[in-house]
Design a protein around this motif. Structure first.
Motif, mmCIF file in Angstrom:
data_model
loop_
_atom_site.group_PDB
_atom_site.id
_atom_site.type_symbol
_atom_site.label_atom_id
_atom_site.label_comp_id
_atom_site.label_asym_id
_atom_site.label_seq_id
_atom_site.Cartn_x
_atom_site.Cartn_y
_atom_site.Cartn_z
ATOM 1 N N TYR A 91 0.828 -1.214 0.000
ATOM 2 C CA TYR A 91 0.000 0.000 0.000
ATOM 3 C C TYR A 91 0.862 1.263 0.000
ATOM 4 C CZ TYR A 91 -3.367 3.248 2.378
ATOM 5 O OH TYR A 91 -4.158 4.299 2.771
ATOM 6 N N LEU A 92 1.953 1.240 0.765
ATOM 7 C CA LEU A 92 2.835 2.404 0.857
ATOM 8 C C LEU A 92 3.558 2.712 -0.444
ATOM 9 C CD1 LEU A 92 4.412 1.784 4.393
ATOM 10 C CD2 LEU A 92 2.703 3.516 3.782
ATOM 11 N N THR A 93 3.591 1.745 -1.355
ATOM 12 C CA THR A 93 4.295 1.959 -2.627
ATOM 13 C C THR A 93 3.395 2.528 -3.712
ATOM 14 O OG1 THR A 93 3.845 -0.242 -3.589
ATOM 15 C CG2 THR A 93 5.736 -0.047 -2.096
ATOM 16 N N TRP A 94 2.093 2.578 -3.483
ATOM 17 C CA TRP A 94 1.163 2.962 -4.541
ATOM 18 C C TRP A 94 1.021 4.469 -4.647
ATOM 19 C CZ3 TRP A 94 -2.881 -0.902 -2.260
ATOM 20 C CH2 TRP A 94 -2.430 -2.203 -2.488
ATOM 21 N N GLN A 95 0.923 4.937 -5.877
ATOM 22 C CA GLN A 95 0.716 6.361 -6.155
ATOM 23 C C GLN A 95 -0.490 6.445 -7.081
ATOM 24 O OE1 GLN A 95 3.703 8.599 -8.519
ATOM 25 N NE2 GLN A 95 3.947 9.844 -6.680
ATOM 26 N N MET A 96 -1.662 6.635 -6.466
ATOM 27 C CA MET A 96 -2.906 6.561 -7.218
ATOM 28 C C MET A 96 -3.766 7.790 -6.972
ATOM 29 S SD MET A 96 -3.695 2.580 -6.264
ATOM 30 C CE MET A 96 -5.195 2.488 -7.239
ATOM 31 N N GLU A 97 -4.614 8.110 -7.944
ATOM 32 C CA GLU A 97 -5.520 9.246 -7.807
ATOM 33 C C GLU A 97 -6.667 8.920 -6.859
ATOM 34 O OE1 GLU A 97 -6.851 10.493 -11.613
ATOM 35 O OE2 GLU A 97 -4.861 11.141 -12.292
ATOM 36 N N GLU A 98 -7.123 7.663 -6.875
ATOM 37 C CA GLU A 98 -8.245 7.267 -6.043
ATOM 38 C C GLU A 98 -7.816 7.013 -4.608
ATOM 39 O OE1 GLU A 98 -7.158 5.633 -8.703
ATOM 40 O OE2 GLU A 98 -8.787 5.095 -10.074
ATOM 41 N N VAL A 99 -8.783 7.136 -3.683
ATOM 42 C CA VAL A 99 -8.568 6.695 -2.312
ATOM 43 C C VAL A 99 -8.622 5.173 -2.328
ATOM 44 C CG1 VAL A 99 -9.527 6.636 0.018
ATOM 45 C CG2 VAL A 99 -9.557 8.762 -1.292
ATOM 46 N N VAL A 100 -7.638 4.557 -1.707
ATOM 47 C CA VAL A 100 -7.553 3.095 -1.696
ATOM 48 C C VAL A 100 -7.553 2.600 -0.261
ATOM 49 C CG1 VAL A 100 -6.112 1.113 -2.293
ATOM 50 C CG2 VAL A 100 -6.289 3.024 -3.868
ATOM 51 N N GLU A 101 -8.326 1.543 -0.016
ATOM 52 C CA GLU A 101 -8.321 0.884 1.282
ATOM 53 C C GLU A 101 -8.059 -0.597 1.070
ATOM 54 O OE1 GLU A 101 -11.379 3.382 4.026
ATOM 55 O OE2 GLU A 101 -12.334 2.297 2.390
ATOM 56 N N LEU A 102 -7.533 -1.238 2.091
ATOM 57 C CA LEU A 102 -7.281 -2.681 2.053
ATOM 58 C C LEU A 102 -8.120 -3.362 3.119
ATOM 59 C CD1 LEU A 102 -3.403 -3.253 1.815
ATOM 60 C CD2 LEU A 102 -5.122 -3.690 0.065
ATOM 61 N N ILE A 103 -8.870 -4.374 2.718
ATOM 62 C CA ILE A 103 -9.619 -5.173 3.670
ATOM 63 C C ILE A 103 -9.357 -6.628 3.349
ATOM 64 C CG2 ILE A 103 -11.881 -5.707 4.648
ATOM 65 C CD1 ILE A 103 -12.821 -2.949 3.775
ATOM 66 N N ARG A 104 -8.716 -7.308 4.300
ATOM 67 C CA ARG A 104 -8.280 -8.697 4.102
ATOM 68 C C ARG A 104 -7.406 -8.842 2.861
ATOM 69 N NH1 ARG A 104 -13.802 -12.115 5.550
ATOM 70 N NH2 ARG A 104 -14.043 -11.332 7.680
ATOM 71 N N GLY A 105 -6.591 -7.820 2.622
ATOM 72 C CA GLY A 105 -5.663 -7.863 1.500
ATOM 73 C C GLY A 105 -6.274 -7.505 0.166
ATOM 74 N N LYS A 106 -7.579 -7.261 0.127
ATOM 75 C CA LYS A 106 -8.270 -6.918 -1.117
ATOM 76 C C LYS A 106 -8.355 -5.403 -1.255
ATOM 77 C CE LYS A 106 -12.776 -7.508 -3.421
ATOM 78 N NZ LYS A 106 -12.209 -7.872 -4.733
ATOM 79 N N ILE A 107 -8.131 -4.906 -2.472
ATOM 80 C CA ILE A 107 -8.154 -3.472 -2.733
ATOM 81 C C ILE A 107 -9.580 -2.980 -2.959
ATOM 82 C CG2 ILE A 107 -7.470 -1.655 -4.354
ATOM 83 C CD1 ILE A 107 -4.982 -3.294 -4.972
ATOM 84 N N PHE A 108 -9.930 -1.901 -2.252
ATOM 85 C CA PHE A 108 -11.184 -1.206 -2.499
ATOM 86 C C PHE A 108 -10.834 0.211 -2.924
ATOM 87 C CE2 PHE A 108 -12.516 -4.705 0.103
ATOM 88 C CZ PHE A 108 -13.798 -5.012 -0.330
ATOM 89 N N LYS A 109 -11.222 0.556 -4.169
ATOM 90 C CA LYS A 109 -10.918 1.870 -4.719
ATOM 91 C C LYS A 109 -12.175 2.721 -4.714
ATOM 92 C CE LYS A 109 -8.437 1.873 -8.503
ATOM 93 N NZ LYS A 109 -7.982 1.540 -9.875
ATOM 94 N N LYS A 110 -12.041 3.954 -4.242
ATOM 95 C CA LYS A 110 -13.160 4.884 -4.277
ATOM 96 C C LYS A 110 -13.005 5.813 -5.469
ATOM 97 C CE LYS A 110 -14.155 4.749 0.657
ATOM 98 N NZ LYS A 110 -14.394 5.548 1.884
ATOM 99 N N ALA A 111 -14.062 6.529 -5.764
ATOM 100 C CA ALA A 111 -14.049 7.431 -6.916
ATOM 101 C C ALA A 111 -12.949 8.480 -6.770
ATOM 102 C CB ALA A 111 -15.399 8.120 -7.059
ATOM 103 N N ALA A 112 -12.341 8.814 -7.912
ATOM 104 C CA ALA A 112 -11.274 9.807 -7.906
ATOM 105 C C ALA A 112 -11.817 11.203 -7.586
ATOM 106 C CB ALA A 112 -10.563 9.820 -9.251
ATOM 107 N N ALA A 113 -13.094 11.445 -7.948
ATOM 108 C CA ALA A 113 -13.694 12.755 -7.672
ATOM 109 C C ALA A 113 -13.892 12.947 -6.176
ATOM 110 C CB ALA A 113 -15.035 12.866 -8.395
ATOM 111 N N ALA A 114 -13.863 14.192 -5.738
ATOM 112 C CA ALA A 114 -14.078 14.502 -4.324
ATOM 113 C C ALA A 114 -15.507 14.141 -3.932
ATOM 114 C CB ALA A 114 -13.831 15.986 -4.080
ATOM 115 N N PRO A 115 -15.739 13.826 -2.639
ATOM 116 C CA PRO A 115 -17.101 13.553 -2.180
ATOM 117 C C PRO A 115 -17.994 14.768 -2.405
ATOM 118 C CG PRO A 115 -15.486 12.909 -0.519
ATOM 119 C CD PRO A 115 -14.750 13.678 -1.570
ATOM 120 N N LYS A 116 -19.313 14.531 -2.407
ATOM 121 C CA LYS A 116 -20.260 15.627 -2.581
ATOM 122 C C LYS A 116 -20.128 16.636 -1.447
ATOM 123 C CE LYS A 116 -23.827 13.167 -5.210
ATOM 124 N NZ LYS A 116 -25.264 12.753 -5.209
#
Length: 202
Positions: free
Chosen positions: A24-49
């Motif tokens: 996770y520390l090596t990633w450089q991504m536009e989206e917010v990324v979370e890890l749950i049980r090693g699986k990647i969950f990517k959120k929208a790149a756009a800011a929240p409403k």
């Protein structure tokens, strides 16, 4: 703790399902990324409403003021919360999330990168970026790691559901709506009048 500076990776391998905090520390991504049980969950790149941000800022401010001179601290996203299992080494941590708001009362869990271990209270404010699968995984993650109180706020309908940890399992409150005054079981004395709180949020 791993001290070697990781190489930056633009995009992780999404087909691989056992990522660690070290990855996770090596990633450089536009989206917010979370890890749950090693699986990647990517959120929208756009800011929240805007309404999401309004609710988050307002609740964060109230919690901050309430907790002044008390032995707890509140943080808002982006703020990494890592849930270690047997080891606190980066490569052994496979659960890393960024709750909208979290309160930590055991300050030894805090370090320069966020929180390592379960916060006492977590608030998630629903948005279009939250999938049902993600919410299910987070519910199980927070419950299994003994997060004592888990609030879910729905901005569009202006309601609130609280899960309280009882004997290791979450017990849901009724759905709180306008006219209700919500009390935290974890933060003694903290209340939220929902009619007043949501009054200027449109």
């Amino acid at each position: 703790m791993d001290t070697k500076k990781p190489d930056i990776v633009k995009e992780p391998d999404l087909s691989y399902g056992n990522h660690s905090y070290a990855d996770y520390l090596t990633w450089q991504m536009e989206e917010v990324v979370e890890l749950i049980r090693g699986k990647i969950f990517k959120k929208a790149a756009a800011a929240p409403k805007r309404i999401h941000q309004h609710i988050s800022a307002k609740l964060l401010t109230r919690l901050y003021v309430f907790l002044e001179n008390k032995p707890c601290q509140v943080y808002g996203a982006p703020f990494d919360v890592r849930f270690p299992k047997k080891s606190k080494e980066d490569k052994e941590i496979h659960d890393v999330v960024q709750p909208d708001i979290c309160v930590i009362c055991d300050l030894e869990k805090l370090d320069e990168r966020g929180c390592i271990g379960a916060p006492d209270l977590i608030v998630e404010i629903l948005s279009a970026g939250n999938s049902k699968v993600e919410l299910k995984y987070k519910f199980n993650l927070y419950e299994s790691n003994s997060v004592r109180e888990y609030w879910i706020i729905h901005p569009e309908t202006q309601d609130l559901l609280i899960y309280s940890l009882v004997n290791g399992k979450y017990v849901p409150s009724r759905l709180f709506t306008s006219g209700d005054v919500v009390k935290s079981k974890v933060l003694d004395g903290f209340t939220l009048d929902l009619e007043e709180f949501f009054g200027d949020i449109k």
